[in-house]
Design an enzyme around this catalytic site. Structure first.
Site, PDB file in Angstrom:
ATOM      1  N   CYS A 109       0.830  -1.209   0.000  1.00  0.00           N
ATOM      2  CA  CYS A 109       0.000   0.000   0.000  1.00  0.00           C
ATOM      3  C   CYS A 109       0.867   1.263   0.000  1.00  0.00           C
ATOM      4  O   CYS A 109       1.896   1.325   0.665  1.00  0.00           O
ATOM      5  CB  CYS A 109      -0.894  -0.055   1.232  1.00  0.00           C
ATOM      6  SG  CYS A 109      -1.722   1.484   1.614  1.00  0.00           S
ATOM      7  N   ASP A 139      36.635  -1.025  53.346  1.00  0.00           N
ATOM      8  CA  ASP A 139      37.888  -1.181  52.605  1.00  0.00           C
ATOM      9  C   ASP A 139      38.122  -2.652  52.262  1.00  0.00           C
ATOM     10  O   ASP A 139      37.544  -3.543  52.874  1.00  0.00           O
ATOM     11  CB  ASP A 139      39.064  -0.672  53.447  1.00  0.00           C
ATOM     12  CG  ASP A 139      39.010   0.840  53.608  1.00  0.00           C
ATOM     13  OD1 ASP A 139      38.330   1.497  52.798  1.00  0.00           O
ATOM     14  OD2 ASP A 139      39.642   1.353  54.555  1.00  0.00           O
TER      15      ASP A 139
HETATM   16 ZN   LIG Z   1      -2.611   0.659   3.636  1.00  0.00          ZN
END
Ligand SMILES: [Zn+2]
Length: 490
Positions: free
Chosen positions: A60, A302
């Protein structure tokens, strides 16, 4: 929402499809907001796919395939498999998706295409703001497909502590964004020069959307194709699973005089084989399967000082931990796992703690009392009666200048420290044990030998005898820890 007549809707869909939009994007551009509608389209696409008759459509032009099941579903299945096999002991998760910024340009281009080709239908009926956002439609359809497969509850809105982040990648994103420099030369050409000023790079989505809003067809079309060009391949996807940190608190004992608290490096070279931090942290990391552990403690001793009594309060931040469910049985198991590692370093009281309680741990470092035992030696035999006078001194204020031995890592300063009480035990004519309860941060070694008069008073001046320290133990750190979590353990 707009109520279209069937013929209007058909016409708009035709325009959008001719422009290269997928079915779900057509519905988006019609302004449709009902989730069931998108789910129906999804089902339709799934049926088509299973019939296997359809040749793959083009990606798309506005979603690059993100809303096309033929492209998205294989990725969704990968995500499902990854979550299922990941080993996180989560009940809930949040699935998020981030989109390439150039989709804003593509969306604007398709909108201008629709505005032009469907002018008579959409005028006064539809505006660009009516277009349903891509992300929203994605959320209508895909998270629940993942949820049903992975057996976790989905929480939208980023509230779950376990989250799966999908990042959609588009190889042409940078190239397509160049259109912005042509469309808004004033704004973006300037910005492009100082990319480092803008955290997000040159473009922010909001900024791009705002800029595009005012660009009409006649200005846009010469710089970017309308409708957008069909992508030659669909989107790509990157995803990562992560989890908010948890914190595990406890106390540790150290029974050796040859182990630093944290890795001891001098100019990048290690001075000691290991450290308290590593002996505990490495096991913790392995047990919880986390990415990283970060050590925090209430003060330090220490390398040659033992940590006795109930131990020193500590906590680890466990980053991206796969295991977070820790009933007492697991905590016991974890304790044993750590304690088996090294007989000189033992932990107790392990418990999940809240992030906010860490403050208390650091406060304790500054404010709480500590109890010490020092083995001391005098040069000449001492008089016990004189020594016992130390026991009468309460809340003795010391003026301590930063000890010479720590000057390489701390700046020089004068500090007042209080020795609350002292107790003497005779060991031999020149040896005695000094038990002292003192404010956090008091330098006990210097209290004994005076550090070339940088600590005043000191045992040499108080006793009138040259005195030195042979060994030191921390007997107790007076801090309530770990604090119980209010809501109980997760
Ligand atoms: Zn689309």
């Amino acid at each position: 929402m707009v109520n279209w007549s069937d013929s209007q809707e058909e016409k708009i869909i035709e325009i959008l499809e001719n422009g290269g939009a997928c079915r779900k994007c057509c519905q988006r551009f019609l302004g449709k907001k009902q989730s069931y509608l998108y789910k129906t389209v999804h089902q339709l696409e799934m049926d088509k796919m299973s019939e296997n008759k359809q040749s793959k459509p083009n990606p798309c032009v506005v979603c690059l395939g993100i809303l096309q099941d033929v492209y998205m579903m294989p990725r969704v299945n990968e995500i499902i498999t990854s979550i299922k096999t990941s080993g996180y002991d989560a009940d809930k998760f949040t699935l998020s998706i981030s989109l390439p910024i150039s989709l804003s340009i593509r969306e604007h281009s398709l909108w201008l295409h629709l505005e032009k080709a469907g002018k008579d239908i959409i005028d006064g009926n539809l505006s660009k703001e009516d277009v349903t956002p891509l992300k929203q439609v994605w959320k209508y359809v895909y998270p629940e497909l993942v949820t049903s497969q992975v057996g976790l509850t989905h929480e939208s809105g980023d509230t779950a502590d376990f989250y799966v982040e999908l990042v959609v990648l588009w190889e042409k994103d940078t190239e397509e964004m160049k259109a912005m420099e042509r469309l808004c030369p004033k704004e973006y050409a300037e910005r492009a020069k100082k990319t480092n000023v803008y955290n997000m790079g040159v473009y922010s989505r909001q900024g791009v959307d705002n800029s595009l809003e005012n660009i009409k067809y006649d200005n846009f079309a010469p710089e970017y194709p309308v409708p957008p060009a069909v992508p030659d391949k669909p989107f790509d996807l990157d995803f990562r699973m992560s989890r908010n940190s948890i914190w595990i608190g406890g106390r540790y004992n150290k029974y050796t005089r040859h182990l630093p608290q944290t890795p001891w490096l001098i100019k990048g070279v290690r001075k000691c084989g290991s450290s308290v931090e590593e002996l505990i942290g490495d096991r913790l990391k392995e047990y919880l399967q986390c990415e990283q552990v970060k050590f925090l403690s209430s003060g330090r001793e220490d390398v040659d000082v033992r940590m006795l009594g109930s131990g020193r309060p500590f906590a680890f931040e466990c980053v991206n931990s796969k295991k977070t469910k820790l009933p007492q049985s697991n905590l016991d198991e974890l304790t044993k796992f750590i304690n088996d590692n090294h007989e000189s370093v033992q932990v107790n009281g392990l418990s999940p703690v809240s992030k906010s309680s860490i403050k208390k741990l650091k406060q304790g470092e500054e404010e709480k009392r500590k109890k010490y035992t020092a083995l001391c030696r005098t040069k000449d035999p001492y008089c016990l009666e004189t020594l016992k006078k130390l026991e009468e001194m309460t809340d003795l204020v010391l003026k301590q200048e930063t000890p010479i031995r720590v000057l390489h890592r701390r700046s020089n300063a004068f500090r007042d420290k209080v020795v609350h009480s002292m107790n003497i035990t005779q060991v031999s004519p020149t040896l005695f044990k000094l038990e002292a309860i003192a404010a956090a941060g008091t330098y006990i070694k210097e209290l004994v030998h005076g550090d070339f008069e940088r600590t005043q008073p000191n045992l040499c001046t108080l006793l009138g005898l040259e005195t030195d320290i042979l060994a030191l133990d921390v007997e107790e750190v007076f801090l309530e820890w770990p604090l119980e979590e209010k809501n109980g353990n997760k």
